[in-house]
Design a protein around this motif. Structure first.
Motif, PDB file in Angstrom:
ATOM      1  N   ALA A  29       0.828  -1.202   0.000  1.00  0.00           N
ATOM      2  CA  ALA A  29       0.000   0.000   0.000  1.00  0.00           C
ATOM      3  C   ALA A  29       0.867   1.260   0.000  1.00  0.00           C
ATOM      4  CB  ALA A  29      -0.923  -0.003   1.213  1.00  0.00           C
ATOM      5  N   THR A  30       1.990   1.207   0.695  1.00  0.00           N
ATOM      6  CA  THR A  30       2.890   2.362   0.717  1.00  0.00           C
ATOM      7  C   THR A  30       3.455   2.637  -0.665  1.00  0.00           C
ATOM      8  OG1 THR A  30       3.477   1.982   3.038  1.00  0.00           O
ATOM      9  CG2 THR A  30       5.016   3.290   1.712  1.00  0.00           C
ATOM     10  N   ALA A  31       3.909   1.578  -1.351  1.00  0.00           N
ATOM     11  CA  ALA A  31       4.431   1.752  -2.708  1.00  0.00           C
ATOM     12  C   ALA A  31       3.331   2.225  -3.651  1.00  0.00           C
ATOM     13  CB  ALA A  31       5.028   0.439  -3.217  1.00  0.00           C
ATOM     14  N   ALA A  32       2.123   1.690  -3.487  1.00  0.00           N
ATOM     15  CA  ALA A  32       1.013   2.099  -4.353  1.00  0.00           C
ATOM     16  C   ALA A  32       0.643   3.556  -4.121  1.00  0.00           C
ATOM     17  CB  ALA A  32      -0.200   1.198  -4.098  1.00  0.00           C
ATOM     18  N   LEU A  33       0.651   3.986  -2.867  1.00  0.00           N
ATOM     19  CA  LEU A  33       0.350   5.389  -2.568  1.00  0.00           C
ATOM     20  C   LEU A  33       1.401   6.304  -3.189  1.00  0.00           C
ATOM     21  CD1 LEU A  33      -1.294   7.571  -1.083  1.00  0.00           C
ATOM     22  CD2 LEU A  33       0.178   7.172   0.911  1.00  0.00           C
ATOM     23  N   THR A  34       2.669   5.928  -3.090  1.00  0.00           N
ATOM     24  CA  THR A  34       3.733   6.721  -3.720  1.00  0.00           C
ATOM     25  C   THR A  34       3.541   6.788  -5.227  1.00  0.00           C
ATOM     26  OG1 THR A  34       5.303   6.112  -1.975  1.00  0.00           O
ATOM     27  CG2 THR A  34       6.224   6.950  -4.027  1.00  0.00           C
ATOM     28  N   ALA A  35       3.217   5.638  -5.838  1.00  0.00           N
ATOM     29  CA  ALA A  35       3.012   5.610  -7.284  1.00  0.00           C
ATOM     30  C   ALA A  35       1.848   6.501  -7.688  1.00  0.00           C
ATOM     31  CB  ALA A  35       2.753   4.171  -7.743  1.00  0.00           C
ATOM     32  N   ALA A  36       0.737   6.408  -6.953  1.00  0.00           N
ATOM     33  CA  ALA A  36      -0.427   7.232  -7.277  1.00  0.00           C
ATOM     34  C   ALA A  36      -0.118   8.710  -7.109  1.00  0.00           C
ATOM     35  CB  ALA A  36      -1.611   6.827  -6.400  1.00  0.00           C
ATOM     36  N   SER A  37       0.647   9.041  -6.073  1.00  0.00           N
ATOM     37  CA  SER A  37       0.987  10.444  -5.825  1.00  0.00           C
ATOM     38  C   SER A  37       1.901  10.990  -6.913  1.00  0.00           C
ATOM     39  CB  SER A  37       1.648  10.585  -4.448  1.00  0.00           C
ATOM     40  OG  SER A  37       0.773  10.166  -3.423  1.00  0.00           O
ATOM     41  N   VAL A  38       2.896  10.191  -7.316  1.00  0.00           N
ATOM     42  CA  VAL A  38       3.795  10.616  -8.400  1.00  0.00           C
ATOM     43  C   VAL A  38       2.994  10.832  -9.674  1.00  0.00           C
ATOM     44  CG1 VAL A  38       5.668   9.858  -9.912  1.00  0.00           C
ATOM     45  CG2 VAL A  38       5.877   9.594  -7.439  1.00  0.00           C
ATOM     46  N   TRP A  39       2.119   9.887  -9.996  1.00  0.00           N
ATOM     47  CA  TRP A  39       1.295  10.037 -11.201  1.00  0.00           C
ATOM     48  C   TRP A  39       0.440  11.303 -11.135  1.00  0.00           C
ATOM     49  CZ3 TRP A  39      -3.957   7.416 -12.271  1.00  0.00           C
ATOM     50  CH2 TRP A  39      -4.376   7.694 -13.580  1.00  0.00           C
ATOM     51  N   ALA A  40      -0.078  11.598  -9.949  1.00  0.00           N
ATOM     52  CA  ALA A  40      -0.954  12.761  -9.806  1.00  0.00           C
ATOM     53  C   ALA A  40      -0.211  14.079  -9.944  1.00  0.00           C
ATOM     54  CB  ALA A  40      -1.680  12.704  -8.454  1.00  0.00           C
ATOM     55  N   VAL A  41       1.043  14.128  -9.496  1.00  0.00           N
ATOM     56  CA  VAL A  41       1.711  15.430  -9.430  1.00  0.00           C
ATOM     57  C   VAL A  41       2.660  15.698 -10.586  1.00  0.00           C
ATOM     58  CG1 VAL A  41       1.542  15.420  -6.910  1.00  0.00           C
ATOM     59  CG2 VAL A  41       3.657  14.665  -7.982  1.00  0.00           C
ATOM     60  N   VAL A  42       3.166  14.652 -11.263  1.00  0.00           N
ATOM     61  CA  VAL A  42       4.058  14.926 -12.392  1.00  0.00           C
ATOM     62  C   VAL A  42       3.228  15.089 -13.661  1.00  0.00           C
ATOM     63  CG1 VAL A  42       5.941  13.628 -11.328  1.00  0.00           C
ATOM     64  CG2 VAL A  42       4.484  12.509 -13.013  1.00  0.00           C
ATOM     65  N   GLY A  43       3.781  15.760 -14.631  1.00  0.00           N
ATOM     66  CA  GLY A  43       3.046  15.985 -15.871  1.00  0.00           C
ATOM     67  C   GLY A  43       3.927  15.904 -17.096  1.00  0.00           C
ATOM     68  N   GLY A  44       4.952  15.060 -17.035  1.00  0.00           N
ATOM     69  CA  GLY A  44       5.912  15.023 -18.130  1.00  0.00           C
ATOM     70  C   GLY A  44       5.336  14.539 -19.444  1.00  0.00           C
ATOM     71  N   THR A  45       4.480  13.520 -19.394  1.00  0.00           N
ATOM     72  CA  THR A  45       3.941  12.978 -20.645  1.00  0.00           C
ATOM     73  C   THR A  45       2.974  13.948 -21.299  1.00  0.00           C
ATOM     74  OG1 THR A  45       4.251  10.697 -19.925  1.00  0.00           O
ATOM     75  CG2 THR A  45       2.590  11.099 -21.629  1.00  0.00           C
ATOM     76  N   THR A  46       2.090  14.538 -20.508  1.00  0.00           N
ATOM     77  CA  THR A  46       1.164  15.510 -21.075  1.00  0.00           C
ATOM     78  C   THR A  46       1.916  16.727 -21.611  1.00  0.00           C
ATOM     79  OG1 THR A  46      -0.620  14.791 -19.615  1.00  0.00           O
ATOM     80  CG2 THR A  46      -0.803  17.000 -20.554  1.00  0.00           C
ATOM     81  N   LEU A  47       2.968  17.137 -20.916  1.00  0.00           N
ATOM     82  CA  LEU A  47       3.811  18.222 -21.404  1.00  0.00           C
ATOM     83  C   LEU A  47       4.358  17.893 -22.782  1.00  0.00           C
ATOM     84  CD1 LEU A  47       5.527  20.845 -20.965  1.00  0.00           C
ATOM     85  CD2 LEU A  47       7.229  19.376 -19.842  1.00  0.00           C
ATOM     86  N   GLY A  48       4.891  16.684 -22.927  1.00  0.00           N
ATOM     87  CA  GLY A  48       5.437  16.286 -24.220  1.00  0.00           C
ATOM     88  C   GLY A  48       4.382  16.193 -25.308  1.00  0.00           C
ATOM     89  N   ARG A  49       3.195  15.671 -24.946  1.00  0.00           N
ATOM     90  CA  ARG A  49       2.123  15.554 -25.935  1.00  0.00           C
ATOM     91  C   ARG A  49       1.685  16.916 -26.445  1.00  0.00           C
ATOM     92  NH1 ARG A  49      -1.761  11.093 -22.914  1.00  0.00           N
ATOM     93  NH2 ARG A  49      -0.481   9.238 -23.345  1.00  0.00           N
ATOM     94  N   GLU A  50       1.499  17.855 -25.539  1.00  0.00           N
ATOM     95  CA  GLU A  50       1.062  19.193 -25.957  1.00  0.00           C
ATOM     96  C   GLU A  50       2.129  19.862 -26.811  1.00  0.00           C
ATOM     97  OE1 GLU A  50      -1.809  20.515 -25.730  1.00  0.00           O
ATOM     98  OE2 GLU A  50      -2.720  18.967 -24.471  1.00  0.00           O
ATOM     99  N   ALA A  51       3.394  19.724 -26.404  1.00  0.00           N
ATOM    100  CA  ALA A  51       4.475  20.322 -27.189  1.00  0.00           C
ATOM    101  C   ALA A  51       4.523  19.725 -28.593  1.00  0.00           C
ATOM    102  CB  ALA A  51       5.808  20.113 -26.472  1.00  0.00           C
ATOM    103  N   ARG A  52       4.377  18.397 -28.676  1.00  0.00           N
ATOM    104  CA  ARG A  52       4.429  17.748 -29.988  1.00  0.00           C
ATOM    105  C   ARG A  52       3.225  18.113 -30.848  1.00  0.00           C
ATOM    106  NH1 ARG A  52       6.690  12.239 -27.238  1.00  0.00           N
ATOM    107  NH2 ARG A  52       8.872  12.429 -27.916  1.00  0.00           N
ATOM    108  N   ALA A  53       2.066  18.292 -30.208  1.00  0.00           N
ATOM    109  CA  ALA A  53       0.881  18.681 -30.979  1.00  0.00           C
ATOM    110  C   ALA A  53       1.078  20.051 -31.620  1.00  0.00           C
ATOM    111  CB  ALA A  53      -0.343  18.696 -30.071  1.00  0.00           C
TER     112      ALA A  53
END
Length: 334
Positions: A88-112
């Protein structure tokens, strides 16, 4: 007993697994399409602002304390709730990282935007620009949009990815959520405008402090991972201090030098024209193809950041364990 502190602690291992999983989910899915936690935080911060607003520094500081402190407290409560379970601790960390980082969306918007510019469709590019930058798209031609996208990719690599991972390595889930809260508050009220001239002061200053470690690490890793390390160092040393932002300056200058391009110059925000210093004046003007190069550099910096953060925690664990072990031996031998 040499090497006693060489193994990573369970907490460091869980952070490594969780952060890697969170980045992998971001790579596959990008930001959540609905119910994004950052959007929910923004709505809550706006509600607090409606109750507190008066354009003075005291009210702004209280707003910042309530919102950022609330995010840290929520993270601490969540971490405490699951601390008895490794999964659960690892899952919470993973969910939190996914929620707060935005690298993929940043790249998608830039490429668009890059794709629209490459096709010569400036109107489509202008329509997408507000998803990535706060500048007036109607005031930008093709080369200016390409430059703005590269600058945004550089700055948001620090703000949306590296800074969050650094604070996650330092303080776990509370650090991840707290950093994103501070960064979001700066975007909401920390900018200079008649409404937030004093009210946003605390958010802007706290964001400068919280973003400083991530910005310097981003600049270092862009230098290492870019195509021209010497150019990146030269631009960073010569031009970073000219930028009005103490954190965006090192990042954008290092990216400019690493990519061999020239950033900065005239831009427009909300009808207000600004003339910013040129970064890496020896570089060439930004071309559309440089958007893809910037996105790839951002991705390399992201994964290097994960390695640095995990390595830093392992090193800290070793130093701490050795120190505790030596103190214990001293007490027992007295």
């Amino acid at each position: 007993m040499p090497g006693r502190g060489s193994r990573p602690s369970a907490r460091t291992s869980l952070f490594a697994y969780g952060a890697a999983a969170g980045l992998a989910v971001d790579l596959l899915l990008g930001d959540p399409r609905r119910g994004h936690p950052v959007a929910a935080f923004g709505r809550a911060a706006s509600a607090v602002e409606r109750r507190l607003y008066r354009d003075d520094r005291g009210r702004g500081a209280l707003h910042t304390a309530v919102c950022a402190g609330g995010a840290v407290a929520l993270g601490a409560l969540a971490a405490r709730t699951v601390r008895g379970s490794r999964a659960a601790t690892a899952a919470l960390t993973a969910a939190s990282v996914w929620a707060v980082v935005g690298g993929t969306t940043l790249g998608r918007e830039a490429r668009a935007i890059g794709g629209a510019l490459a096709a010569g469709d400036l109107e489509v590019a202008r329509e997408r620009m507000p998803h990535l930058v706060g500048r007036d798209p109607q005031a930008l031609d093709g080369p200016a949009m390409a430059r703005a996208v590269v600058e945004s990719v550089a700055e948001n690599t620090s703000d949306a990815v590296v800074g969050a991972l650094v604070w996650g390595a330092v303080a776990g889930v509370p650090g991840l959520l707290g950093f994103r809260a501070v960064n979001t508050l700066d975007a909401m009220v920390g900018h200079k405008s008649p409404r937030y001239r004093r009210y946003g002061w605390a958010s802007a200053r706290l964001d400068d402090l919280a973003g400083a470690p991530g910005a310097r690490l981003t600049a270092v890793l862009a230098t290492v991972a870019g195509g021209d390390p010497r150019g990146a160092v030269r631009a960073w040393r010569a031009d970073a201090g000219k930028h009005p932002s103490p954190n965006a300056g090192p990042v954008e200058a290092a990216f400019a030098g690493a990519l061999g391009v020239r950033l900065g110059g005239t831009l427009s925000y909300g009808g207000r024209v600004e003339h910013r210093p040129v970064l890496n004046g020896e570089g060439r003007p930004v071309e559309v193809a440089d958007i893809e190069r910037a996105v790839r550099l951002s991705r390399r910096v992201t994964w290097l950041t994960l390695a640095v953060c995990v390595g830093g925690r392992i090193l800290t664990d070793g130093v701490f364990k050795d120190s505790v072990f030596k103190d214990t031996v001293k007490r027992r031998t007295k």
